[in-house]
Design a protein around this motif. Structure first.
Motif: not given
Length: 195
Positions: A86, A89-90, A162-163, A167, A191
């Motif tokens: 996560a 990725y973010l 959610y992620l 994004s 996060l």
């Protein structure tokens, strides 16, 4: 047997990179063949021969975008823990959607969330592309549950959604002019959902 016809006088990847930028800035519907050929430095017959019609060129451009501008997704999935997935990725997403010299936001979001009824195939194609990325994240989170890295009561599908939603929101904010620093703060806040 010798090759037939004239050799291609342009680099396919360079031409696709130019197409990515045009579609990213103008969306699918807002991009004309003249826009593409001008940016790519080729004529229409060369575009058709190398990439097909506008729709096929767009799909190839989205593939190139995923390979180059979104390479961080594969890197994130390779991280050793769900939290690290996560984070990578973010944080990488924020950098990608705010890179100087490139359009702000995300090609997949700006390329065609809305379009005319004739362009519904493009809207569905982009939705399918985003769903594929979500499935990759969900698969990785399933592994994290199996490894005991995530709680057994965690939903890998919900966590991936959610992620993906965060994004997409970051991309919309970036395209509206939000600064990298402000988007990094949003990513850090998101996060907190990870142990």
């Amino acid at each position: 047997m010798p090759a037939r016809g004239r050799p291609r006088g342009f680099d396919t990847d360079d031409a696709l990179d130019a197409a990515v930028e045009v579609f990213w800035r103008q969306g699918y519907e807002g991009t004309t063949l003249d826009d593409l050929t001008s940016a790519m430095g080729i004529n229409r017959p060369s575009l058709y021969a190398a990439f097909g019609n506008k729709e096929e060129t767009f799909k190839r451009a989205v593939g190139r975008y995923a390979e180059v501008d979104m390479a961080y997704v594969g890197e994130a999935i390779a991280e050793p823990t769900a939290r690290a997935v996560a984070e990578h990725y973010l944080r990488s997403n924020v950098v990608a959607i705010t890179t100087p010299g490139k359009p702000a936001g995300c090609l997949s979001i700006q390329g065609g969330l809305a379009g005319s009824p004739e362009d519904d195939r493009i809207v569905r194609f982009l939705a399918d592309s985003r769903a594929s990325g979500e499935r990759r994240l969900a698969d990785r989170f399933r592994r994290a549950v199996a490894d005991g890295d995530l709680s057994a009561d965690e939903s890998p599908t919900d966590l991936a959604k959610y992620l993906s939603t965060v994004s997409a929101g970051l991309a919309v904010q970036a395209s509206a002019g939000a600064s990298r620093a402000s988007l990094q703060r949003v990513a850090e806040r998101a996060l907190r959902a990870f142990p």
